[in-house]
Write a protein that holds these residues in place. Structure first.
Motif, PDB file in Angstrom:
ATOM      1  N   UNK A  97       8.476  43.766 -36.905  1.00 11.90           N
ATOM      2  CA  UNK A  97       8.533  44.103 -38.328  1.00 11.90           C
ATOM      3  C   UNK A  97       8.846  42.891 -39.204  1.00 11.90           C
ATOM      4  N   UNK A  98       8.474  43.006 -40.463  1.00  8.06           N
ATOM      5  CA  UNK A  98       8.830  41.982 -41.433  1.00  8.06           C
ATOM      6  C   UNK A  98      10.170  42.307 -42.084  1.00  8.06           C
ATOM      7  N   UNK A 102      14.977  43.736 -31.565  1.00  7.84           N
ATOM      8  CA  UNK A 102      14.113  44.017 -32.708  1.00  7.84           C
ATOM      9  C   UNK A 102      14.488  43.143 -33.903  1.00  7.84           C
ATOM     10  N   UNK A 103      15.786  43.045 -34.203  1.00  7.02           N
ATOM     11  CA  UNK A 103      16.241  42.243 -35.348  1.00  7.02           C
ATOM     12  C   UNK A 103      15.909  40.770 -35.169  1.00  7.02           C
ATOM     13  N   UNK A 157      11.214  37.685 -39.446  1.00  8.11           N
ATOM     14  CA  UNK A 157      10.986  36.310 -39.923  1.00  8.11           C
ATOM     15  C   UNK A 157      12.052  35.899 -40.936  1.00  8.11           C
ATOM     16  N   UNK A 158      12.138  34.611 -41.217  1.00  9.86           N
ATOM     17  CA  UNK A 158      13.138  34.107 -42.158  1.00  9.86           C
ATOM     18  C   UNK A 158      12.963  34.703 -43.550  1.00  9.86           C
ATOM     19  N   UNK A 159      11.718  34.977 -43.944  1.00 15.31           N
ATOM     20  CA  UNK A 159      11.482  35.533 -45.282  1.00 15.31           C
ATOM     21  C   UNK A 159      11.659  37.052 -45.305  1.00 15.31           C
ATOM     22  N   UNK A 160      12.008  37.647 -44.167  1.00 19.93           N
ATOM     23  CA  UNK A 160      12.175  39.088 -44.084  1.00 19.93           C
ATOM     24  C   UNK A 160      13.563  39.545 -44.506  1.00 19.93           C
ATOM     25  N   UNK A 161      13.808  40.830 -44.360  1.00 19.72           N
ATOM     26  CA  UNK A 161      15.089  41.423 -44.752  1.00 19.72           C
ATOM     27  C   UNK A 161      15.620  42.337 -43.655  1.00 19.72           C
ATOM     28  N   UNK A 162      16.898  42.204 -43.364  1.00 18.81           N
ATOM     29  CA  UNK A 162      17.604  43.167 -42.535  1.00 18.81           C
ATOM     30  C   UNK A 162      18.560  43.924 -43.440  1.00 18.81           C
ATOM     31  N   UNK A 203      16.573  36.614 -40.675  1.00 18.75           N
ATOM     32  CA  UNK A 203      16.241  37.200 -41.979  1.00 18.75           C
ATOM     33  C   UNK A 203      17.481  37.310 -42.876  1.00 18.75           C
ATOM     34  N   UNK A 204      17.245  37.555 -44.138  1.00 24.27           N
ATOM     35  CA  UNK A 204      18.337  37.781 -45.080  1.00 24.27           C
ATOM     36  C   UNK A 204      18.980  39.131 -44.771  1.00 24.27           C
ATOM     37  N   UNK A 205      20.307  39.167 -44.742  1.00 23.05           N
ATOM     38  CA  UNK A 205      21.034  40.395 -44.435  1.00 23.05           C
ATOM     39  C   UNK A 205      21.625  40.986 -45.711  1.00 23.05           C
ATOM     40  N   UNK A 206      21.376  42.270 -45.933  1.00 18.39           N
ATOM     41  CA  UNK A 206      21.959  43.002 -47.054  1.00 18.39           C
ATOM     42  C   UNK A 206      22.619  44.257 -46.499  1.00 18.39           C
ATOM     43  N   UNK A 207      23.849  44.514 -46.902  1.00 17.77           N
ATOM     44  CA  UNK A 207      24.557  45.698 -46.417  1.00 17.77           C
ATOM     45  C   UNK A 207      24.551  46.798 -47.481  1.00 17.77           C
TER      46      UNK A 207
END
Length: 284
Positions: free
Chosen positions: A3-4, A32-33, A37-42, A58-62
């Motif tokens: 996934x992206x 999976x995580x 990619x670096x430009x993706x989002x978790x 990827x960028x992490x947002x909680x």
């Protein structure tokens, strides 16, 4: 599958016929995580106990209800029409959101969707408008109708946490109702592995009516056998001080409810099998 973007709501042991333990589940999520990619989002639940074990480029947002979450809910109000709350994005109030679905789990799911779409650049008002038009999904706290004043719901919940969360939502939205949960355990392997957790999941129910365990096609094909039964689970629930009944067939459950329903009742069928038929029989 690579996934992206990825949303992780929670990580628990399930599908014990495939995953041997929680560590095995966490390993699958980590794998999976790691593919993001670096430009993706978790997007991940702030209160998830194993959150920090998940590594990604990827960028992490909680998201969550904690004040530490990047995207959170505040000033929550529940009623039998749904719920509403302020959406706080990185300390700023994005606006008030009214959902046509209730329960803490639906708030968390909405926050997860907000987090990802916000990171993808959608305007805040567009995000909130789309969610306000969401009316729920089939078999997720789906209102089937009423019978003799009782309100009948159906939900696909078949894991202890799902059941607990769904019943908590029902209690918040209908505090004056007697909650009668009709549960059909799904697969012998899951019921055996999580038997204690299932017995603890019905704290918000006034009564639990149990159907026989719904076996999976894989279990039927392999001839899987287990000493665990719904009758045993009913006994464990009774030990928690909750009224519990076991009936071998859905027809017997429907007849029992038909003869005992009152106008103050809320009946909710729970399970991934065919337990929903009980609700359909009642409302028809």
């Amino acid at each position: 599958y690579s996934p992206e973007h990825l949303i992780i709501t929670n990580m628990e042991l399930d599908h014990p016929d495939y995953f041997k333990d929680l560590s095995d589940v966490l390993a699958a999520f980590s794998e999976l995580a790691a593919k993001l990619p670096e430009h993706g989002n978790l997007i991940i639940w702030q209160e998830e106990p194993n959150r920090t074990n998940i590594k990604t480029k990827a960028r992490i947002t909680t998201f969550g209800l904690s004040s530490e979450a990047d995207i959170r809910a505040d000033n929550i109000n529940y009623d039998n029409m749904g719920c509403d709350f302020d959406v706080i994005v990185e300390g700023q109030n994005l606006g008030r959101l009214s959902l046509a679905v209730s329960g803490r789990h639906n708030i968390l799911d909405a926050l997860a969707a907000i987090a990802l779409t916000y990171r993808l650049g959608l305007p805040g008002d567009t995000i909130l408008e789309a969610l306000q038009n969401f009316n729920g999904t089939k078999r997720r706290f789906e209102r089937l109708g009423t019978y003799n004043g009782a309100v009948i719901f159906d939900d696909y919940a078949h894991h202890p946490t799902e059941i607990q969360t769904t019943l908590e939502g029902a209690r918040r939205s209908y505090p004056g109702r007697r909650i009668r949960a009709v549960f059909q355990p799904h697969t012998f392997s899951r019921t055996e592995k999580l038997l204690y957790e299932f017995s603890e999941a019905f704290a918000e129910a006034d009564e639990v009516v149990l159907a026989e365990i719904f076996s999976s096609a894989r279990e039927k094909k392999s001839g899987y056998s287990s000493p665990i039964s719904s009758a045993k689970l009913a006994d464990l629930i009774k030990e928690k001080g909750i009224k519990a009944e076991f009936f071998p067939t859905l027809e017997e459950i429907s007849s029992y409810l038909n003869n005992t329903l009152t106008e103050d009742d809320l009946v909710i069928t729970l399970g991934a099998g065919d337990v929903y038929k009980v609700g359909l029989i009642l409302v028809s």
